[in-house]
Design a protein around this motif. Structure first.
Motif, PDB file in Angstrom:
ATOM      1  N   LEU A   1       0.837  -1.202   0.000  1.00  0.00           N
ATOM      2  CA  LEU A   1       0.000   0.000   0.000  1.00  0.00           C
ATOM      3  C   LEU A   1       0.872   1.253   0.000  1.00  0.00           C
ATOM      4  N   SER A   2       1.873   1.276   0.882  1.00  0.00           N
ATOM      5  CA  SER A   2       2.655   2.514   0.945  1.00  0.00           C
ATOM      6  C   SER A   2       3.515   2.697  -0.303  1.00  0.00           C
ATOM      7  N   ARG A   3       4.004   1.605  -0.895  1.00  0.00           N
ATOM      8  CA  ARG A   3       4.763   1.744  -2.137  1.00  0.00           C
ATOM      9  C   ARG A   3       3.886   2.333  -3.243  1.00  0.00           C
ATOM     10  N   VAL A   4       2.690   1.829  -3.371  1.00  0.00           N
ATOM     11  CA  VAL A   4       1.811   2.283  -4.458  1.00  0.00           C
ATOM     12  C   VAL A   4       1.416   3.746  -4.247  1.00  0.00           C
ATOM     13  N   VAL A   5       1.027   4.073  -3.026  1.00  0.00           N
ATOM     14  CA  VAL A   5       0.580   5.438  -2.758  1.00  0.00           C
ATOM     15  C   VAL A   5       1.753   6.430  -2.905  1.00  0.00           C
ATOM     16  N   ASN A   6       2.903   6.063  -2.352  1.00  0.00           N
ATOM     17  CA  ASN A   6       4.058   6.969  -2.441  1.00  0.00           C
ATOM     18  C   ASN A   6       4.500   7.198  -3.887  1.00  0.00           C
ATOM     19  N   LEU A   7       4.556   6.095  -4.649  1.00  0.00           N
ATOM     20  CA  LEU A   7       5.009   6.228  -6.041  1.00  0.00           C
ATOM     21  C   LEU A   7       3.991   6.986  -6.894  1.00  0.00           C
ATOM     22  N   ALA A   8       2.725   6.746  -6.636  1.00  0.00           N
ATOM     23  CA  ALA A   8       1.690   7.445  -7.404  1.00  0.00           C
ATOM     24  C   ALA A   8       1.815   8.945  -7.163  1.00  0.00           C
TER      25      ALA A   8
ATOM     26  N   LYS B   1       5.365  10.131  -8.773  1.00  0.00           N
ATOM     27  CA  LYS B   1       5.424  10.118 -10.239  1.00  0.00           C
ATOM     28  C   LYS B   1       4.251  10.849 -10.882  1.00  0.00           C
ATOM     29  N   GLY B   2       3.312  11.267 -10.034  1.00  0.00           N
ATOM     30  CA  GLY B   2       2.162  12.013 -10.537  1.00  0.00           C
ATOM     31  C   GLY B   2       1.307  11.230 -11.524  1.00  0.00           C
ATOM     32  N   VAL B   3       1.074   9.936 -11.211  1.00  0.00           N
ATOM     33  CA  VAL B   3       0.232   9.149 -12.129  1.00  0.00           C
ATOM     34  C   VAL B   3      -1.142   8.909 -11.505  1.00  0.00           C
ATOM     35  N   LYS B   4      -2.098   8.669 -12.380  1.00  0.00           N
ATOM     36  CA  LYS B   4      -3.464   8.452 -11.937  1.00  0.00           C
ATOM     37  C   LYS B   4      -3.657   6.975 -11.583  1.00  0.00           C
ATOM     38  N   ILE B   5      -4.194   6.732 -10.399  1.00  0.00           N
ATOM     39  CA  ILE B   5      -4.533   5.341 -10.057  1.00  0.00           C
ATOM     40  C   ILE B   5      -6.023   5.260  -9.727  1.00  0.00           C
TER      41      ILE B   5
ATOM     42  N   LYS C   1       4.274   5.706 -19.052  1.00  0.00           N
ATOM     43  CA  LYS C   1       3.047   4.935 -19.302  1.00  0.00           C
ATOM     44  C   LYS C   1       3.081   3.586 -18.577  1.00  0.00           C
ATOM     45  N   GLN C   2       4.262   3.008 -18.565  1.00  0.00           N
ATOM     46  CA  GLN C   2       4.406   1.716 -17.886  1.00  0.00           C
ATOM     47  C   GLN C   2       4.202   1.870 -16.376  1.00  0.00           C
ATOM     48  N   ILE C   3       4.718   2.957 -15.839  1.00  0.00           N
ATOM     49  CA  ILE C   3       4.523   3.237 -14.408  1.00  0.00           C
ATOM     50  C   ILE C   3       3.033   3.386 -14.099  1.00  0.00           C
ATOM     51  N   GLN C   4       2.396   4.138 -14.981  1.00  0.00           N
ATOM     52  CA  GLN C   4       0.956   4.387 -14.833  1.00  0.00           C
ATOM     53  C   GLN C   4       0.176   3.068 -14.798  1.00  0.00           C
ATOM     54  N   ILE C   5       0.473   2.190 -15.769  1.00  0.00           N
ATOM     55  CA  ILE C   5      -0.252   0.914 -15.846  1.00  0.00           C
ATOM     56  C   ILE C   5       0.027   0.066 -14.611  1.00  0.00           C
ATOM     57  N   CYS C   6       1.283   0.004 -14.234  1.00  0.00           N
ATOM     58  CA  CYS C   6       1.680  -0.819 -13.087  1.00  0.00           C
ATOM     59  C   CYS C   6       0.967  -0.356 -11.808  1.00  0.00           C
ATOM     60  N   LEU C   7       1.043   0.915 -11.520  1.00  0.00           N
ATOM     61  CA  LEU C   7       0.453   1.404 -10.261  1.00  0.00           C
ATOM     62  C   LEU C   7      -1.068   1.341 -10.291  1.00  0.00           C
ATOM     63  N   ASN C   8      -1.616   1.569 -11.464  1.00  0.00           N
ATOM     64  CA  ASN C   8      -3.080   1.469 -11.566  1.00  0.00           C
ATOM     65  C   ASN C   8      -3.542   0.025 -11.367  1.00  0.00           C
ATOM     66  N   ASN C   9      -2.822  -0.916 -11.978  1.00  0.00           N
ATOM     67  CA  ASN C   9      -3.125  -2.338 -11.746  1.00  0.00           C
ATOM     68  C   ASN C   9      -3.103  -2.652 -10.250  1.00  0.00           C
ATOM     69  N   LEU C  10      -2.053  -2.160  -9.604  1.00  0.00           N
ATOM     70  CA  LEU C  10      -1.894  -2.461  -8.177  1.00  0.00           C
ATOM     71  C   LEU C  10      -2.959  -1.794  -7.317  1.00  0.00           C
ATOM     72  N   SER C  11      -3.440  -0.645  -7.748  1.00  0.00           N
ATOM     73  CA  SER C  11      -4.507   0.001  -6.970  1.00  0.00           C
ATOM     74  C   SER C  11      -5.772  -0.858  -7.013  1.00  0.00           C
ATOM     75  N   TYR C  12      -5.967  -1.534  -8.148  1.00  0.00           N
ATOM     76  CA  TYR C  12      -7.110  -2.453  -8.236  1.00  0.00           C
ATOM     77  C   TYR C  12      -6.920  -3.622  -7.276  1.00  0.00           C
ATOM     78  N   LEU C  13      -5.731  -4.210  -7.341  1.00  0.00           N
ATOM     79  CA  LEU C  13      -5.426  -5.332  -6.442  1.00  0.00           C
ATOM     80  C   LEU C  13      -5.628  -4.917  -4.978  1.00  0.00           C
ATOM     81  N   LEU C  14      -5.124  -3.740  -4.624  1.00  0.00           N
ATOM     82  CA  LEU C  14      -5.243  -3.282  -3.241  1.00  0.00           C
ATOM     83  C   LEU C  14      -6.701  -3.064  -2.829  1.00  0.00           C
ATOM     84  N   SER C  15      -7.500  -2.559  -3.758  1.00  0.00           N
ATOM     85  CA  SER C  15      -8.912  -2.330  -3.412  1.00  0.00           C
ATOM     86  C   SER C  15      -9.607  -3.652  -3.077  1.00  0.00           C
ATOM     87  N   ILE C  16      -9.238  -4.701  -3.802  1.00  0.00           N
ATOM     88  CA  ILE C  16      -9.810  -6.029  -3.536  1.00  0.00           C
ATOM     89  C   ILE C  16      -9.274  -6.582  -2.212  1.00  0.00           C
TER      90      ILE C  16
END
Ligand SMILES: [Zn+2]
Length: 482
Positions: A359-366, A369-373, A434-449
């Motif tokens: 959780l903290s890795r995803v939130v911190n990196l988002a 890096k200023g990407v949308k999750i 773009k790859q960062i964006q996809i990766c962190l967005n994927n993980l935000s889905y996983l985290l929500s579940i």
């Protein structure tokens, strides 16, 4: 039971002592199931009963020893259990008390129903009785005919009591167990239950009032008092308005019983016989958890000095870590060893290092890096399928009340997420945005579940985690234990 309604009850502890760690286990398991079902079916469709069993001569005796009235005594201990539930965030829908006025009408109804059918009859019987214990003894209780506590010969007492003709329902109960081997979890105990039912005999369900002054009088016989368990077990239907609201009652029946190994005969045998006597369906499911043993596989006892105090553990670790260890980690249907070292390892590895870290890795990196999750329309298919598969397995296990197996699956989600982020390494310099964006967005889905699936066990942590993920706010959720 209406298909969309779910009713679960714990056993009602006898209020002659303070709550122990085994109570915590049973309440937490039931609470996790109830919270899970509320999410699935809606709050109004779940009913979770808990409470205290408050009649009997032992309670009467103990209150006299403490020099307070019996009502004061039961109030005091019942409140301890209520308080205990609060400390462990047990969200029951009703806290049932068998000394409360509302209980009587339910006991009278089942008594009168059985009486009218001819299932209750008076019989004279003789039995060994220890004056010191003020208790009837069976041959098994005695050593050389003497009470092992008082070292005295027992006297033989003849007494006329009321009996319940439970043997009338033996065949029906056996047939039901035969046809529904899944009614009991763990399945391995079904033969023990069948053997008990096979040997079941009519049982005495009253005592002379002079011997048991603290109880409910037998209808139309003020010299007799209804014996404790025939009185107490009725709470399981009283709590859903057995004698007062037919519509409400019927929508919840039959329910799920959760209990420990020493209650298998009462829950699986005697209570089912009483339901048959009342012309009601048998319980829908019998969930038998194990004993909580000390770290070395021994039963806890005061004389061995190996008792784990739930209050002390609460002080040390807080409610949610203990909920997680007892409810999500220890084997749901077998005996469990309470080991503090293991508790710490489990919290550190499952919650701090995996869930919290991800959780903290995803939130911190988002943030960095200023990407949308949290854009769940855009999750990669392959990744989504992996997550959804684990979710599906978890829900299947939850629906079968396999809590520890279900939360093992949830842990796999966290491992999947951490493995994935390590592979992609979105923190590296010169990574494609773009790859960062996809990766962190994927993980935000996983985290929500993941948060959603852990919520019934650790609701407060999950509330914070959800907030952190949705608002992309940094948080240190779990402190590592050392
Ligand atoms: Zn004795």
């Amino acid at each position: 039971m209406n298909k969309n309604k779910f009713y679960i009850t714990t056993t009602l502890p006898y209020v002659n002592a303070t709550p122990h760690i085994g109570h915590a286990l049973e309440f937490i398991q039931a609470d996790i199931i109830a919270r899970y079902k509320r999410k699935k079916l809606g709050k109004e469709n779940v009913f979770f009963n808990l409470g205290t069993d408050e009649h009997g001569s032992k309670i009467h005796q103990k209150s006299q020893e403490e020099g307070i009235s019996t009502q004061e005594f039961v109030d005091k201990y019942s409140n301890q259990f209520k308080d205990f539930c609060k400390k462990f965030d047990i969200e029951y829908d009703f806290f049932y008390r068998t000394s409360a006025d509302y209980h009587k009408k339910h006991v009278y109804k089942i008594w009168n129903h059985c009486l009218q059918k001819g299932d209750i009859y008076k019989k004279k019987y003789s039995a060994k009785y220890c004056v010191g214990c003020e208790e009837f003894k069976t041959e098994k209780d005695l050593i050389n005919g003497k009470c092992p506590i008082h070292q005295k010969e027992c006297i033989t007492i003849s007494e006329e009591n009321y009996f319940f003709a439970i043997s009338k329902y033996k065949e029906k109960m056996l047939e039901y167990l035969e046809k529904n081997p899944n009614i009991l979890s763990p399945k391995s105990k079904i033969n023990e239950l069948k053997n008990f039912v096979k040997d079941i005999q009519d049982i005495s369900i009253s005592r002379r009032k002079e011997k048991m002054p603290w109880g409910i009088e037998v209808p139309n016989d003020n010299e007799q008092v209804i014996y404790v368990w025939f009185d107490a077990l009725t709470n399981y239907i009283g709590t859903i308005d057995y004698a007062s609201d037919k519509n409400n009652f019927e929508q919840w029946r039959p329910g799920i019983q959760i209990f420990g190994p020493d209650n298998l005969r009462f829950q699986g045998g005697i209570w089912q016989g009483m339901l048959a006597g009342a012309d009601l369906d048998f319980s829908k499911k019998l969930l038998m958890h194990g004993y909580i043993l000390d770290g070395k596989g021994q039963k806890m006892s005061k004389s061995l000095g190996n008792v784990v105090s739930p209050f002390e553990q609460l002080e040390k670790y807080g409610s949610e870590y203990i909920r997680f260890y007892l409810g999500a980690y220890l084997n749901t249907f077998g005996d469990g060893n309470y080991q503090e070292e293991e508790l710490k390892d489990v919290i550190n590895s499952r919650l701090a290092d995996n869930f919290g870290n991800l959780l903290s890795r995803v939130v911190n990196l988002a943030n960095k890096k200023g990407v949308k999750i949290n854009d769940f329309e855009k999750i990669e298919n392959e990744f989504k399928n992996k997550v959804d598969n684990i979710k599906k397995n978890t829900l299947n296990l939850m629906d079968n009340f396999e809590l520890s197996s279900a939360f093992n699956e949830v842990h796999k989600l966290a491992i999947l997420g951490n493995g994935y982020i390590n592979d992609i390494a979105p923190w590296e310099k010169n990574k494609d945005q773009k790859q960062i964006q996809i990766c962190l967005n994927n993980l935000s889905y996983l985290l929500s579940i993941l948060i959603d699936l852990y919520e019934p066990v650790i609701p407060k942590f999950c509330y914070e985690a959800k907030k952190s993920l949705e608002n992309i706010e940094k948080i240190v959720l779990f402190k590592k234990l050392d």
